[in-house]
Each structure stands twice: as C-alpha cells, then as structure tokens.
Design a protein around this motif. Structure first.
Motif, PDB file in Angstrom:
ATOM      1  N   GLY A   1       0.791  -1.186   0.116  1.00 18.95           N
ATOM      2  CA  GLY A   1       0.013  -0.030   0.119  1.00 18.95           C
ATOM      3  C   GLY A   1       0.935   1.315   0.229  1.00 18.95           C
ATOM      4  N   ILE A   2       1.862   1.077   0.846  1.00 19.04           N
ATOM      5  CA  ILE A   2       2.745   2.302   0.905  1.00 19.04           C
ATOM      6  C   ILE A   2       3.336   2.690  -0.660  1.00 19.04           C
ATOM      7  N   LEU A   3       3.753   1.696  -1.185  1.00 16.32           N
ATOM      8  CA  LEU A   3       4.417   1.825  -2.417  1.00 16.32           C
ATOM      9  C   LEU A   3       3.579   2.304  -3.538  1.00 16.32           C
ATOM     10  N   ARG A   4       2.189   2.349  -3.268  1.00 16.49           N
ATOM     11  CA  ARG A   4       1.058   3.120  -4.180  1.00 16.49           C
ATOM     12  C   ARG A   4       1.014   4.572  -3.580  1.00 16.49           C
ATOM     13  N   THR A   5       1.508   4.946  -2.596  1.00 19.64           N
ATOM     14  CA  THR A   5       1.159   6.269  -2.184  1.00 19.64           C
ATOM     15  C   THR A   5       2.298   7.318  -2.774  1.00 19.64           C
ATOM     16  N   GLN A   6       1.910   8.468  -2.945  1.00 16.67           N
ATOM     17  CA  GLN A   6       2.691   9.748  -3.651  1.00 16.67           C
ATOM     18  C   GLN A   6       2.835  11.030  -2.902  1.00 16.67           C
ATOM     19  N   THR A   7       2.611  10.516  -1.309  1.00 15.56           N
ATOM     20  CA  THR A   7       2.767  11.878  -0.697  1.00 15.56           C
ATOM     21  C   THR A   7       4.028  11.632   0.265  1.00 15.56           C
ATOM     22  N   PRO A   8       4.443  12.838   0.909  1.00 11.22           N
ATOM     23  CA  PRO A   8       5.453  12.812   1.873  1.00 11.22           C
ATOM     24  C   PRO A   8       4.946  12.195   3.225  1.00 11.22           C
ATOM     25  N   LEU A   9       3.700  12.333   3.467  1.00  9.10           N
ATOM     26  CA  LEU A   9       3.221  11.855   4.753  1.00  9.10           C
ATOM     27  C   LEU A   9       2.357  10.539   4.627  1.00  9.10           C
ATOM     28  N   VAL A  10       2.512   9.592   5.188  1.00  9.10           N
ATOM     29  CA  VAL A  10       1.484   8.198   4.942  1.00  9.10           C
ATOM     30  C   VAL A  10       0.903   8.049   6.379  1.00  9.10           C
ATOM     31  N   LEU A  11      -0.335   7.623   6.292  1.00  8.56           N
ATOM     32  CA  LEU A  11      -0.994   7.204   7.516  1.00  8.56           C
ATOM     33  C   LEU A  11      -1.417   5.780   7.669  1.00  8.56           C
ATOM     34  N   ILE A  12      -0.912   4.928   8.412  1.00 11.15           N
ATOM     35  CA  ILE A  12      -1.248   3.394   8.479  1.00 11.15           C
ATOM     36  C   ILE A  12      -2.407   3.128   9.375  1.00 11.15           C
ATOM     37  N   LEU A  13      -3.423   2.375   9.031  1.00  8.24           N
ATOM     38  CA  LEU A  13      -4.478   2.122   9.908  1.00  8.24           C
ATOM     39  C   LEU A  13      -4.836   0.775   9.703  1.00  8.24           C
ATOM     40  N   ASP A  14      -5.063  -0.072  10.731  1.00  8.52           N
ATOM     41  CA  ASP A  14      -5.310  -1.530  10.766  1.00  8.52           C
ATOM     42  C   ASP A  14      -6.865  -1.536  10.528  1.00  8.52           C
ATOM     43  N   GLY A  15      -7.303  -2.646   9.596  1.00  7.18           N
ATOM     44  CA  GLY A  15      -8.820  -2.605   9.106  1.00  7.18           C
ATOM     45  C   GLY A  15      -9.704  -3.087  10.338  1.00  7.18           C
ATOM     46  N   ASP A  16      -9.346  -3.220  11.539  1.00  5.43           N
ATOM     47  CA  ASP A  16     -10.282  -3.407  12.571  1.00  5.43           C
ATOM     48  C   ASP A  16     -10.263  -2.300  13.522  1.00  5.43           C
ATOM     49  N   ASP A  17      -9.681  -1.115  13.302  1.00  2.51           N
ATOM     50  CA  ASP A  17      -9.624  -0.150  14.239  1.00  2.51           C
ATOM     51  C   ASP A  17     -10.141   1.032  13.634  1.00  2.51           C
ATOM     52  N   ARG A  18     -10.270   2.266  14.494  1.00  2.00           N
ATOM     53  CA  ARG A  18     -11.134   3.333  13.717  1.00  2.00           C
ATOM     54  C   ARG A  18     -10.249   4.640  14.627  1.00  2.00           C
ATOM     55  N   LEU A  19     -10.717   5.759  13.698  1.00  2.00           N
ATOM     56  CA  LEU A  19      -9.811   6.880  14.217  1.00  2.00           C
ATOM     57  C   LEU A  19     -11.012   7.939  14.476  1.00  2.00           C
TER      58      LEU A  19
END
Length: 309
Positions: A90-108
């Motif tokens: 997933g990170i490899l597909r990003t194109q921004t200087p900041l990346v957020l990682i979120l597990d699929g069973d959690d929420r923000l």
C-alpha cells in the motif's frame, strides 16, 4: 490544503493505507472513520491481504462501488502475505510525503489526522507520530504510549500500530520486515526508522484519538506468547543500536519489571490485609521469593506491612 465539495479540508500531502484480512464490516468502519476526519487524506489505499470470507469480499466490493465517499478509495488485492507485506504494498502506491497506516479493525476519532499531521509538519525531528488509544471490545481503557527516541524503543514498543510517518524514512529503512508474521512488526519498523534517521523521535499526541479494538484472538495478543523469541529477533537484527545503548536497554526492561512488581506487591498487601485468599502463585512467591531481582525485598515488605498475616 484545499476544500472539497462537503467543505471538509483535504491534506494534499497525506495519503492513508488501510490493511484488511477477513474483517467484514469492521473494514467499513475503518474507512468511514477516515472519511469523517476534520481533515481528509488525499486518497485511501485499501489493501486486501487475500480475504476469503464471503462477507468481507462483499463489503470490499460495496466500498469500491460507493461514489458517495468524500475520499477516493483505491482497493489493492493481493495473495495473503501478512500485514507487513500488505502495508509495504500500500505504501508503495502512495505519492505523498506523509503516510497514515490504519489497521482494518480499528477506527480514528475525527481530529486524528489534523492533530497528528500537524505535529509532523511542526517538528522536522519527528520521523513518525501517533496518539494515545481508547480500547473497546473486550477491554475498555485508555492506553498511553509515550513515544521517544531510539533508546525508549529498546525495551518496549512506544507507538501504536496506527500511526503517521514520513515516506522518505520508509524508503530509507527498507519498510516493514515481511518475514515477521508472528507479531512485533510495528516495533521492528519503528526501530528501523529511528536508526535510519539518527537523532529523530516519534511523537505522541496526549489524546486518545485511536479507537483500538481488543480481542483475545487478535495477532497482537497472541504475539505475547512468543515475546521472548520475537525480542531475540529484534535484538539480533538491530544489534548495533542495542550494543550502542546497552545500559539504556537493560535499565528500560528493569524499570518495567520494577513497576509491575510494585503493583503486584500492592495487590497482595491489600488481599492479605483484607483477609482474602491469595492465588497459588502468590502463596508460592511468599514461601520462595525470587532472589536478585527485587523479589525477596518485596516479600519482606508484604509480610511487614500486613503484620505477618
């Protein structure tokens, strides 16, 4: 930043990666929590790590077809390779200087991105950042990791798996270790980042902005069964930094041990003073206290404070 049609702000310097494996409706909750942020990510990359459950596959298709979401969701499907491989993809597909990682069973909570991204933008010495956590499910509590520099991370992991980091550091340190499928991959990644950026720190917002789902069967809980084996792997892999800060590593472990010993000692004192029965382990400890680790001193204090009861 720019405004989208719903008047929510969008962070053009940030994209989010969510990983999912057979998580059913939970993955929808994770996506919705990102779409409810006061500041939205520029894009969501949802990596499905080989889900096979019909419900999970149905939910993923529904998310993919949902045109009402305020953030574009790109779904990346791959054969099951573990959470580290999914995050790296997933990170490899990003194109921004900041990346957020979120597990699929959690929420923000809604201000997570605004708060944590603000920390990274304001302090160039931070290589990553996150927040305290509010747990739900089996355990209802507020967990308060402290972050810190590399020495803080030698004896324990001081940052949640859900976090935000600078993409250039991910590139510099080689990303997540895809061989680690039994746990502690987050701890390893944080050590790698801090090694790759000497003098850097990981910051923690002192608010519970992550809603962390607790379950006895979760990989995080099960990894404790292999804690010593996994710690040995970390120490060998990061041998240079452990050798450099050997005293800090040992003292950090001792500090954790002392804290838990004093807590256990206090509980035994209360139980004895109140006439409650002790567990078999506690009785055995008083008969044969451990030596050289503070155990004998604890036993003496317990018996002294409770009048030999």
């Amino acid at each position: 930043m720019m405004q989208n049609s719903s008047q929510q702000k969008t962070a053009q310097d940030l994209e989010a990666v969510i990983t999912s494996f057979n998580q059913g409706e939970m993955i929808r909750e994770a996506v919705q929590s990102l779409c409810s942020q006061t500041v939205l990510p520029g894009k969501i990359i949802l990596v499905d790590d080989g889900s096979s459950e019909e419900k999970s596959l149905t939910v993923l298709k529904q998310i993919e077809k949902d045109r009402t979401l305020p953030v574009r969701v790109e779904i990346l499907r791959q054969a099951n390779g573990g959470v580290s491989a999914a995050r790296n993809a997933g990170i490899l597909r990003t194109q921004t200087p900041l990346v957020l990682i979120l597990d699929g069973d959690d929420r923000l909570k809604p201000c997570y991105i605004e708060t944590v991204a603000g920390m990274l933008r304001a302090d160039p010495e931070l290589t990553a950042a996150s927040s305290w956590m509010q747990t739900f499910g089996v355990l209802d509590s507020e967990v308060r990791p402290a972050g810190g520099d590399v020495t803080a991370f030698l004896s324990r992991n001081c940052c949640p798996a859900t976090h935000m980091f600078r993409r250039k550091i991910w590139e510099a340190c080689g990303g997540y270790d895809e061989s680690m499928r039994s746990g502690f991959e987050d701890w390893d990644f944080f050590l790698s980042m801090l090694e790759a950026a000497p003098g850097s720190r990981i910051g923690i917002a002192q608010e519970a902005l992550i809603e962390y789902r607790t379950n006895p069967a979760s990989s995080n809980i099960r990894s404790m069964e292999k804690r010593l084996e996994l710690m040995r792997y970390l120490i060998v892999k990061h041998q240079g930094i452990y050798q450099k800060y050997l005293a800090e590593a040992i003292l950090g472990v001792e500090s954790i041990s002392m804290s838990r010993l004093f807590g256990w000692e206090s509980e035994i004192c209360r139980a004895r003073a109140g006439g409650s029965g002790l567990s078999r382990e506690a009785e055995e400890f008083l008969r044969h206290p451990s030596y050289g680790d503070g155990g004998m001193a604890a036993a003496v204090r317990i018996v002294s404070e409770t009048g030999g009861k």
